[in-house]
Design an enzyme around this catalytic site. Structure first.
Site, mmCIF file in Angstrom:
data_model
loop_
_atom_site.group_PDB
_atom_site.id
_atom_site.type_symbol
_atom_site.label_atom_id
_atom_site.label_comp_id
_atom_site.label_asym_id
_atom_site.label_seq_id
_atom_site.Cartn_x
_atom_site.Cartn_y
_atom_site.Cartn_z
ATOM 1 N N ARG A 1 4.643 -12.631 9.953
ATOM 2 C CA ARG A 1 5.328 -11.350 9.721
ATOM 3 C C ARG A 1 6.706 -11.391 10.334
ATOM 4 O O ARG A 1 6.918 -12.062 11.335
ATOM 5 C CB ARG A 1 4.613 -10.225 10.466
ATOM 6 C CG ARG A 1 3.318 -9.810 9.965
ATOM 7 C CD ARG A 1 2.785 -8.705 10.877
ATOM 8 N NE ARG A 1 3.191 -7.395 10.386
ATOM 9 C CZ ARG A 1 2.551 -6.757 9.417
ATOM 10 N NH1 ARG A 1 1.497 -7.287 8.848
ATOM 11 N NH2 ARG A 1 2.965 -5.586 9.017
ATOM 12 N N GLU B 1 0.884 -1.164 0.000
ATOM 13 C CA GLU B 1 0.000 0.000 0.000
ATOM 14 C C GLU B 1 0.926 1.219 0.000
ATOM 15 O O GLU B 1 1.809 1.314 0.863
ATOM 16 C CB GLU B 1 -0.827 -0.043 1.283
ATOM 17 C CG GLU B 1 -2.002 0.858 1.253
ATOM 18 C CD GLU B 1 -2.845 0.737 2.535
ATOM 19 O OE1 GLU B 1 -3.548 1.698 2.829
ATOM 20 O OE2 GLU B 1 -2.767 -0.295 3.213
ATOM 21 N N LYS C 1 4.258 0.665 9.705
ATOM 22 C CA LYS C 1 4.468 1.872 8.895
ATOM 23 C C LYS C 1 3.963 3.108 9.624
ATOM 24 O O LYS C 1 4.557 4.174 9.538
ATOM 25 C CB LYS C 1 3.739 1.738 7.553
ATOM 26 C CG LYS C 1 4.582 1.040 6.510
ATOM 27 C CD LYS C 1 3.944 1.132 5.144
ATOM 28 C CE LYS C 1 2.820 0.155 5.016
ATOM 29 N NZ LYS C 1 2.297 0.035 3.647
HETATM 30 P P1 ATP Z 1 -0.209 -1.354 6.787
HETATM 31 O O1 ATP Z 1 -0.812 -2.123 7.911
HETATM 32 O O2 ATP Z 1 0.326 -0.026 7.126
HETATM 33 O O3 ATP Z 1 -0.986 -1.443 5.513
HETATM 34 P P2 ATP Z 1 1.349 -3.524 5.899
HETATM 35 O O4 ATP Z 1 2.417 -4.040 6.758
HETATM 36 O O5 ATP Z 1 0.152 -4.327 5.653
HETATM 37 O O6 ATP Z 1 1.095 -2.133 6.512
HETATM 38 P P3 ATP Z 1 1.585 -3.307 3.055
HETATM 39 O O7 ATP Z 1 2.173 -2.199 2.290
HETATM 40 O O8 ATP Z 1 0.142 -3.556 2.896
HETATM 41 O O9 ATP Z 1 1.965 -3.062 4.559
HETATM 42 O O10 ATP Z 1 2.416 -4.622 2.820
HETATM 43 C C1 ATP Z 1 2.747 -5.140 1.559
HETATM 44 C C2 ATP Z 1 3.084 -6.583 1.704
HETATM 45 O O11 ATP Z 1 4.179 -6.754 2.588
HETATM 46 C C3 ATP Z 1 1.931 -7.381 2.258
HETATM 47 O O12 ATP Z 1 1.773 -8.553 1.484
HETATM 48 C C4 ATP Z 1 2.335 -7.700 3.641
HETATM 49 O O13 ATP Z 1 1.809 -8.928 4.039
HETATM 50 C C5 ATP Z 1 3.864 -7.714 3.573
HETATM 51 N N1 ATP Z 1 4.435 -7.310 4.842
HETATM 52 C C6 ATP Z 1 4.223 -6.155 5.496
HETATM 53 N N2 ATP Z 1 4.872 -6.144 6.682
HETATM 54 C C7 ATP Z 1 5.522 -7.323 6.780
HETATM 55 C C8 ATP Z 1 6.359 -7.917 7.769
HETATM 56 N N3 ATP Z 1 6.650 -7.293 8.898
HETATM 57 N N4 ATP Z 1 6.849 -9.147 7.513
HETATM 58 C C9 ATP Z 1 6.562 -9.782 6.376
HETATM 59 N N5 ATP Z 1 5.779 -9.283 5.413
HETATM 60 C C10 ATP Z 1 5.248 -8.076 5.599
HETATM 61 MG MG MG Z 2 -1.623 -3.594 4.330
#
Ligand code: ATP
Ligand code: MG
Length: 555
Positions: free
Chosen positions: A266, A37, A276
């Site tokens: 995660r 995102e 984020k």
């Molecule tokens: P937000 O909750 O702010 O949307 P998010 O962590 O979901 O943050 P995204 O930009 O939606 O962030 O994440 C993109 C991809 O990265 C998603 O598929 C998510 O599952 C993966 N991702 C995000 N954070 C992690 C993490 N800490 N470890 C592994 N994968 C992650």
């Molecule tokens: Mg997300």
């Protein structure tokens, strides 16, 4: 088609699933996607997801799409889109064809919503958000049907059209899936599919005022792109039911080779946050200099700190893929970069806490040119010119007036040490200022010891580094420590409470003259000090400490 035994990486449950799917002939290509995102910069957790999605697809000769999940018009920004593209490329991956945006599929999502309405599987609901929450029940209490659940297909079509053309107010109603208000999975109790938002979207501008929810958009986006394995993090485990329900109820996608979702845990890193929102707070509240502050666990921060793409890929491989949530030891990340730089970083000498040292028996005007190897084990890395003269700098920590014991391997009065790449010296006396601080150390040197041991059998064990003073270049060193004092700072709502006040220490010292044109972000091992790289700075020579030579966390 490649199967797992054709590559040397350790397998994981996702590769096992892919192997099985390929054996059964379910797909003929492995297609994954990375769906960030664009509401912040990418962090080390995303890096793990990138390595998993792009890396796995590559291993199977498939491909990975970069898809911006931009279904939420607020919060998103083109600055983030650009930084994310840059970070993925830097990590060494390339997406298939052009970049995708979920917003490219807004028309498709809309048509899918119409299909569900026409099948009497979705309805427009005018309950307020509090009422929806209330009607949804709890884990122990089944939900209650919305009074709008039995509106006719014709009514719903009309209302959805009104939502689309902007005749209804933001928050007045939503489109919901008609699933099961008594499901044991809360997310299946008639989840929201669409909501009204009068906001300008960075790709589609004012074309739409209805926006799909993540759960509705994501599976359709995957299906449109022909994704085979949709890999996401564990918090979407329950939502997998919605994912399947939606695709199974859409005629175009209800096929055996439709995408399926798989969840992994995660990455949470000790002494860091991978939220984020919290990273953005650190930036907005100026606790760090920006998203790329070298103390940030962002990809841009790690890059500026001197981490290499290979070290981050190696780290992702080392932490593996599992379904167990845990806090990853920061020393794993550090040993990945240390192993990379130990083989690949040229050696150099830098004096971080300088003190002047005068060699009394060295000729007054002479400046000697010496050759120093760039890597002790790798001759191919060549050598460089360093200098030696009567006046040099050594590190304050390498001298004590009186050696504390026989094991002391540095310089002390009446003791000898070797200067790295040069001669053996012996300390004679010191000069101090009014406060008792040592300002100059006076020594003698043994001219017969350049590159060889003393002929009389004296054993000199200690080696210290130095920089010749007339050619030394002044430099600033930024020494970083963990940003937080607590291994799990995310558990504090106000993380500023646990910030480490000493996470950045600035020192002024000297480096060898050949670092004058040091490239930005190119790593060096400053002998005995650690790995450093040149910072982006208009202040002349500034070096960021990437990591120390050894793991010192547990000492
Ligand atoms: P937000 O909750 O702010 O949307 P998010 O962590 O979901 O943050 P995204 O930009 O939606 O962030 O994440 C993109 C991809 O990265 C998603 O598929 C998510 O599952 C993966 N991702 C995000 N954070 C992690 C993490 N800490 N470890 C592994 N994968 C992650
Ligand atoms: Mg997300």
């Amino acid at each position: 088609m490649n199967l797992k035994n054709t590559f040397d990486k350790p397998t994981n449950f996702i590769r096992n699933i892919i192997d099985e799917d390929l054996l059964k002939g379910k797909y003929n290509k492995v297609i994954t996607r990375f769906p960030p995102e664009p509401n912040g910069y990418l962090h080390i957790g995303h890096a793990k997801s990138i390595c998993l999605n792009f890396g796995t697809a590559l291993d199977y000769d498939g491909y990975c799409n970069l898809r911006f999940d931009d279904t939420n018009p607020s919060k998103e920004d083109i600055e983030y889109v650009n930084s994310i593209k840059n970070d993925v490329k830097w990590l060494g991956y390339d997406w298939n064809e052009e970049i995708k945006f979920s917003s490219n599929y807004f028309q498709k999502f809309y048509e899918c919503a119409l299909e569900l309405i026409k099948k009497d599987l979705a309805y427009v609901c005018f309950l307020s958000s509090e009422e929806i929450r209330d009607y949804r029940g709890t884990l122990r209490k089944p939900g209650k049907d919305s009074p709008y659940r039995n509106s006719t297909v014709q009514e719903n079509l009309k209302l959805f059209e009104k939502m689309k053309v902007g005749e209804l107010k933001e928050g007045e109603c939503v489109l919901r899936a008609k699933i099961d208000m008594k499901s044991s999975f809360m997310c299946m109790r008639d989840p929201t599919l669409y909501r009204i938002r009068f906001e300008t979207h960075h790709q589609t501008e004012d074309h739409w005022c209805i926006y799909p929810m993540y759960d509705f958009a994501h599976c359709i986006g995957d299906a449109v792109e022909g994704v085979s394995h949709s890999i996401c993090t564990l918090e979407f485990q329950d939502n997998r039911r919605i994912y399947d329900w939606i695709l199974e109820n859409l005629d175009a996608f209800n096929k055996p080779d439709r995408p399926y979702q798989y969840e992994f845990s995660r990455l949470n890193l000790e002494y860091a946050t991978t939220s984020k929102r919290k990273l953005k707070l650190l930036v907005d509240e100026k606790h760090v200099s920006g998203w790329d502050d070298p103390r940030m666990p962002t990809i841009s921060g790690l890059r500026r700190r001197g981490f290499t793409p290979a070290s981050i890929r190696d780290f992702s491989e080392r932490v593996g893929v599992s379904k167990v949530n845990s806090l990853t030891d920061i020393s794993i990340l550090e040993s990945s970069i240390r192993d990379d730089l130990n083989s690949n970083a040229p050696r150099s000498m830098a004096v971080i806490n300088p003190v002047k040292l005068v060699i009394e028996n060295y000729p007054q005007e002479k400046v000697e040119s010496l050759l120093a190897p760039n890597h002790p084990q790798n001759e191919k890395m060549g050598s460089r010119e360093i200098f030696f003269s009567k006046e040099i700098y050594i590190d304050k920590a390498d001298f004590q007036e009186t050696a504390p014991n026989n094991k002391f391997k540095r310089l002390a009065i009446d003791k000898e040490v070797r200067l790295r790449n040069a001669y053996i010296i012996k300390a004679l006396r010191v000069e101090k200022d009014d406060n008792g601080n040592i300002t100059t150390i006076f020594c003698s040197y043994d001219p017969e010891t350049l590159g060889k041991n003393p002929t009389d059998g004296r054993k000199v064990k200690g080696v210290i580094h130095f920089v010749e003073s007339s050619k030394a270049l002044p430099a600033e060193f930024k020494i970083y420590d963990r940003l937080f004092l607590d291994p799990n700072p995310s558990k504090f709502e106000d993380m500023s409470m646990v910030l480490n006040p000493d996470s950045l220490i600035i020192k002024n010292g000297y480096v060898e003259p050949n670092l004058k044109e040091a490239e930005i972000q190119k790593a060096y091992q400053f002998e005995r000090e650690g790995y450093f790289c040149r910072d982006i700075s208009d202040k002349g020579l500034v070096f960021n400490k990437t990591v120390g030579l050894r793991d010192t966390w547990n000492q």
